[in-house]
Design a protein around this motif. Structure first.
Motif, PDB file in Angstrom:
ATOM      1  N   THR A 191     -28.572   7.942 -45.342  1.00  0.00           N
ATOM      2  CA  THR A 191     -27.143   8.128 -45.033  1.00  0.00           C
ATOM      3  C   THR A 191     -26.973   9.360 -44.145  1.00  0.00           C
ATOM      4  O   THR A 191     -26.212   9.343 -43.173  1.00  0.00           O
ATOM      5  N   GLY A 192     -27.702  10.421 -44.479  1.00  0.00           N
ATOM      6  CA  GLY A 192     -27.618  11.658 -43.691  1.00  0.00           C
ATOM      7  C   GLY A 192     -28.021  11.411 -42.256  1.00  0.00           C
ATOM      8  O   GLY A 192     -27.378  11.912 -41.320  1.00  0.00           O
ATOM      9  N   CYS A 193     -29.089  10.645 -42.079  1.00  0.00           N
ATOM     10  CA  CYS A 193     -29.545  10.329 -40.723  1.00  0.00           C
ATOM     11  C   CYS A 193     -28.467   9.529 -39.980  1.00  0.00           C
ATOM     12  O   CYS A 193     -28.173   9.791 -38.807  1.00  0.00           O
ATOM     13  N   GLY A 194     -27.864   8.583 -40.720  1.00  0.00           N
ATOM     14  CA  GLY A 194     -26.780   7.795 -40.120  1.00  0.00           C
ATOM     15  C   GLY A 194     -25.608   8.663 -39.729  1.00  0.00           C
ATOM     16  O   GLY A 194     -24.996   8.476 -38.668  1.00  0.00           O
ATOM     17  N   GLY A 252     -30.946  15.733 -54.673  1.00  0.00           N
ATOM     18  CA  GLY A 252     -31.613  14.793 -53.773  1.00  0.00           C
ATOM     19  C   GLY A 252     -31.020  14.833 -52.375  1.00  0.00           C
ATOM     20  O   GLY A 252     -31.741  14.850 -51.371  1.00  0.00           O
ATOM     21  N   LEU A 253     -29.701  14.889 -52.312  1.00  0.00           N
ATOM     22  CA  LEU A 253     -29.024  14.905 -51.009  1.00  0.00           C
ATOM     23  C   LEU A 253     -29.341  16.187 -50.238  1.00  0.00           C
ATOM     24  O   LEU A 253     -29.592  16.152 -49.031  1.00  0.00           O
ATOM     25  N   SER A 254     -29.362  17.313 -50.939  1.00  0.00           N
ATOM     26  CA  SER A 254     -29.619  18.584 -50.256  1.00  0.00           C
ATOM     27  C   SER A 254     -31.044  18.647 -49.734  1.00  0.00           C
ATOM     28  O   SER A 254     -31.304  19.135 -48.626  1.00  0.00           O
ATOM     29  N   GLN A 255     -31.960  18.152 -50.547  1.00  0.00           N
ATOM     30  CA  GLN A 255     -33.361  18.095 -50.122  1.00  0.00           C
ATOM     31  C   GLN A 255     -33.494  17.206 -48.876  1.00  0.00           C
ATOM     32  O   GLN A 255     -34.169  17.569 -47.915  1.00  0.00           O
ATOM     33  N   ALA A 256     -32.797  16.088 -48.896  1.00  0.00           N
ATOM     34  CA  ALA A 256     -32.847  15.155 -47.765  1.00  0.00           C
ATOM     35  C   ALA A 256     -32.270  15.790 -46.502  1.00  0.00           C
ATOM     36  O   ALA A 256     -32.833  15.669 -45.416  1.00  0.00           O
ATOM     37  N   PHE A 257     -31.162  16.486 -46.660  1.00  0.00           N
ATOM     38  CA  PHE A 257     -30.525  17.105 -45.495  1.00  0.00           C
ATOM     39  C   PHE A 257     -31.423  18.160 -44.862  1.00  0.00           C
ATOM     40  O   PHE A 257     -31.511  18.286 -43.649  1.00  0.00           O
ATOM     41  N   PHE A 258     -32.120  18.914 -45.711  1.00  0.00           N
ATOM     42  CA  PHE A 258     -32.996  19.966 -45.164  1.00  0.00           C
ATOM     43  C   PHE A 258     -34.208  19.330 -44.481  1.00  0.00           C
ATOM     44  O   PHE A 258     -34.672  19.823 -43.457  1.00  0.00           O
ATOM     45  N   LEU A 301     -34.157  16.444 -42.982  1.00  0.00           N
ATOM     46  CA  LEU A 301     -33.654  15.924 -41.710  1.00  0.00           C
ATOM     47  C   LEU A 301     -33.492  17.031 -40.678  1.00  0.00           C
ATOM     48  O   LEU A 301     -33.739  16.832 -39.490  1.00  0.00           O
ATOM     49  N   ALA A 302     -33.092  18.218 -41.147  1.00  0.00           N
ATOM     50  CA  ALA A 302     -32.825  19.316 -40.212  1.00  0.00           C
ATOM     51  C   ALA A 302     -34.106  19.992 -39.730  1.00  0.00           C
ATOM     52  O   ALA A 302     -34.205  20.370 -38.565  1.00  0.00           O
ATOM     53  N   TYR A 303     -35.068  20.172 -40.624  1.00  0.00           N
ATOM     54  CA  TYR A 303     -36.202  21.029 -40.269  1.00  0.00           C
ATOM     55  C   TYR A 303     -37.589  20.393 -40.361  1.00  0.00           C
ATOM     56  O   TYR A 303     -38.542  20.947 -39.832  1.00  0.00           O
ATOM     57  N   ALA A 304     -37.712  19.285 -41.071  1.00  0.00           N
ATOM     58  CA  ALA A 304     -39.051  18.709 -41.212  1.00  0.00           C
ATOM     59  C   ALA A 304     -39.356  17.793 -40.032  1.00  0.00           C
ATOM     60  O   ALA A 304     -38.507  17.567 -39.169  1.00  0.00           O
ATOM     61  N   ASP A 305     -40.587  17.256 -40.017  1.00  0.00           N
ATOM     62  CA  ASP A 305     -40.983  16.329 -38.951  1.00  0.00           C
ATOM     63  C   ASP A 305     -40.093  15.092 -38.999  1.00  0.00           C
ATOM     64  O   ASP A 305     -39.496  14.783 -40.028  1.00  0.00           O
ATOM     65  N   PRO A 306     -40.048  14.345 -37.901  1.00  0.00           N
ATOM     66  CA  PRO A 306     -39.222  13.124 -37.892  1.00  0.00           C
ATOM     67  C   PRO A 306     -39.716  12.105 -38.921  1.00  0.00           C
ATOM     68  O   PRO A 306     -40.864  12.157 -39.363  1.00  0.00           O
ATOM     69  N   TYR A 307     -38.824  11.188 -39.235  1.00  0.00           N
ATOM     70  CA  TYR A 307     -39.127  10.090 -40.180  1.00  0.00           C
ATOM     71  C   TYR A 307     -40.343   9.311 -39.703  1.00  0.00           C
ATOM     72  O   TYR A 307     -40.451   9.035 -38.515  1.00  0.00           O
ATOM     73  N   PRO A 308     -41.271   8.896 -40.508  1.00  0.00           N
ATOM     74  CA  PRO A 308     -41.288   9.108 -41.961  1.00  0.00           C
ATOM     75  C   PRO A 308     -42.118  10.328 -42.395  1.00  0.00           C
ATOM     76  O   PRO A 308     -42.112  10.696 -43.557  1.00  0.00           O
ATOM     77  N   ASP A 309     -42.841  10.950 -41.434  1.00  0.00           N
ATOM     78  CA  ASP A 309     -43.760  12.031 -41.826  1.00  0.00           C
ATOM     79  C   ASP A 309     -43.061  13.224 -42.480  1.00  0.00           C
ATOM     80  O   ASP A 309     -43.635  13.907 -43.322  1.00  0.00           O
ATOM     81  N   GLY A 310     -41.820  13.474 -42.059  1.00  0.00           N
ATOM     82  CA  GLY A 310     -41.123  14.661 -42.560  1.00  0.00           C
ATOM     83  C   GLY A 310     -40.540  14.520 -43.956  1.00  0.00           C
ATOM     84  O   GLY A 310     -40.090  15.515 -44.553  1.00  0.00           O
ATOM     85  N   MET A 311     -40.558  13.315 -44.477  1.00  0.00           N
ATOM     86  CA  MET A 311     -39.962  13.130 -45.813  1.00  0.00           C
ATOM     87  C   MET A 311     -40.753  13.921 -46.855  1.00  0.00           C
ATOM     88  O   MET A 311     -41.967  14.061 -46.751  1.00  0.00           O
ATOM     89  N   ASP A 312     -40.026  14.464 -47.812  1.00  0.00           N
ATOM     90  CA  ASP A 312     -40.640  15.211 -48.924  1.00  0.00           C
ATOM     91  C   ASP A 312     -41.299  16.520 -48.504  1.00  0.00           C
ATOM     92  O   ASP A 312     -42.205  16.994 -49.161  1.00  0.00           O
TER      93      ASP A 312
END
Lengths: 193, 258
Positions: free
Chosen positions: A74-77, A150-156, A158-169
């Motif tokens: 949802t955040g990505c959307g 969960g939402l806050s972790q996801a937002f961070f 999306l903002a700072y980790a690698d692009p999907y899917p590598d940046g998840m978690d």
């Protein structure tokens, strides 16, 4: 200039979050279920109560994970949507930090949580304060804002980790204070996993 | 404040003059009280334990001259405001022999505070140092923001304290601000500060350090604290000098939390 929360709230509050014939929010192309918050809270409370002590942490992680998956997509959307692009991006002068400010303003606009950033060390750590969120008046024991974590972790991510899917978690969110346990606000800290 | 001073000073008057100890007050408070109740005079101060001497002359609400050891004028006055231990004595009706300041008492206190800020190596540099320290371990804030905000609220003249994120999110508030629509206040402050920072940036005159908004006798004082903005509301503008003096360290401390 930075992202102004009230401007974002006013703009995004106009967006309809009702699903189309496919059950998707057209603006973000994510699935929407208009169900009462009490249903989620009741589910979380019961599943936690039913879990044996040695498996409670695992069940809790599952609840946070469900919120994370929801929040990530949802955040990505949201942050790639036209409305976000129009309402928020013209005010972005501090990159990812401002996008996160805009994302929490969006949270507020749709009544998901009245929350904002207290501290942010880019790519490393974020402290969020929330004055209202799904589990604020839920039943159960201890700190239990699974959805917001969960939402806050996801937002961070999306903002700072690698692009999907590598940046998840890449990051993890812990709750340190909660309205549900009598604190004046909920406090959440996102750090590297 | 006046009751406190009346008590301090009347006790000392029995000894043939107005005198007291800096442990029971400070020079800014003393000067504000005496200048509002006496036409003119000099406050002579001896710092402990090094016996450094200082003096402040005022006349009709104006700070005429000040010395602190070899320092004179506003620099000397700023130095005097930092004295924590010592004794003072007030001599009414004494004229200054020279004029090294020439500002209203309130204005002089405000200017001295700015001078102290710069003399101490610039608030921004201090804040940057604190931020750097914070970066090493952000979790080790000395005290929680709520505790520091409560200390701010204890400063005489402060009616409310609000901490606002740069985006207008109201992070925390305490005091009578709870009576107003705090979200509207937060948004307004953030918009104002953003505008002011843009102006400073356009003019290449460094970052915003203080903002005072006067509404009749009431004043809202804003300062950056870390990445947020702190605003204190005072219903009595005459106390602004002393508020700045007493809140300086608290604002720096607050900056560690945001």
């Amino acid at each position: 200039m930075t992202v102004m929360r009230d401007t974002v709230v006013k703009s995004l509050a106009k967006v309809t979050v009702q699903g189309d014939e496919n059950g998707l929010i057209p603006e973000y192309e994510v699935l929407v279920n208009l169900l009462p918050v009490a249903l989620l809270n009741s589910f979380a409370e019961r599943i936690m109560a039913a879990a044996p002590p040695e498996r409670k942490a695992e069940v809790e992680a599952g609840l946070v994970r469900a919120a994370y998956e929801c929040g990530y997509h949802t955040g990505c959307g949201i942050i790639t949507s036209e409305s976000f692009n129009e309402a928020v991006m013209p005010m972005v002068t501090e990159g990812a930090k401002d996008i996160l400010r805009g994302a929490y303003a969006a949270f507020t606009a749709w009544g998901w949580a009245k929350a904002g950033i207290v501290q942010l060390k880019e790519g490393e750590r974020m402290v969020i304060r929330a004055f209202d969120y799904y589990e604020a008046d839920s039943g159960g024991e201890g700190l239990r804002a699974y959805m917001f974590r969960g939402l806050s972790q996801a937002f961070f991510d999306l903002a700072y980790a690698d692009p999907y899917p590598d940046g998840m978690d890449t990051y993890v969110c812990q709750q340190t204070k909660g309205l549900e346990v009598g604190d004046p606000y909920g406090e959440f800290i996102v750090t590297k996993k | 404040m006046s009751d406190q001073f009346k008590q301090i000073l009347s006790l000392e008057q029995k000894d043939g003059g107005l005198k007291g100890d800096l442990s029971s007050t400070n020079i800014a408070d003393l000067l504000q009280f005496l200048s509002s109740s006496s036409k003119k005079g000099v406050i002579k101060v001896v710092r402990h334990p090094d016996k450094e001497q200082g003096q402040v002359y005022f006349d009709g609400g104006e700070l005429v001259s000040a010395t602190s050891g070899k320092l004179t004028g506003l620099t000397g006055f700023a130095d005097l405001l930092g004295w924590q231990e010592g004794s003072f004595r007030f001599f009414p009706g004494v004229d200054a022999q020279n004029r090294t300041v020439g500002l209203s008492v309130q204005h002089a206190i405000l200017e001295a505070m700015v001078s102290m800020d710069h003399g101490a190596g610039n608030v921004r540099e201090q804040t940057a140092a604190v931020m750097e320290e914070r970066g090493k371990d952000m979790e080790q804030a000395v005290r929680g923001a709520t505790e520091v905000m409560n200390d701010l609220l204890e400063v005489p003249g402060i009616d409310a304290v609000v901490i606002v994120g740069r985006d207008g999110f109201v992070i925390d508030s305490t005091g009578s601000s709870l009576r107003v629509n705090i979200d509207v206040l937060g948004a307004s402050l953030a918009h104002a500060v953003n505008g002011i920072e843009e102006m400073g940036s356009e003019l290449s005159i460094d970052h915003f350090q203080d903002l005072f908004i006067e509404y009749g006798r009431s004043v809202i004082m804003c300062k950056p604290v870390g990445d947020a903005i702190a605003a204190v509301v005072t219903p009595d503008a005459s106390k602004l000098g002393i508020i700045r003096h007493k809140t300086k360290k608290l604002f720096l401390e607050l900056g560690q939390s945001f």
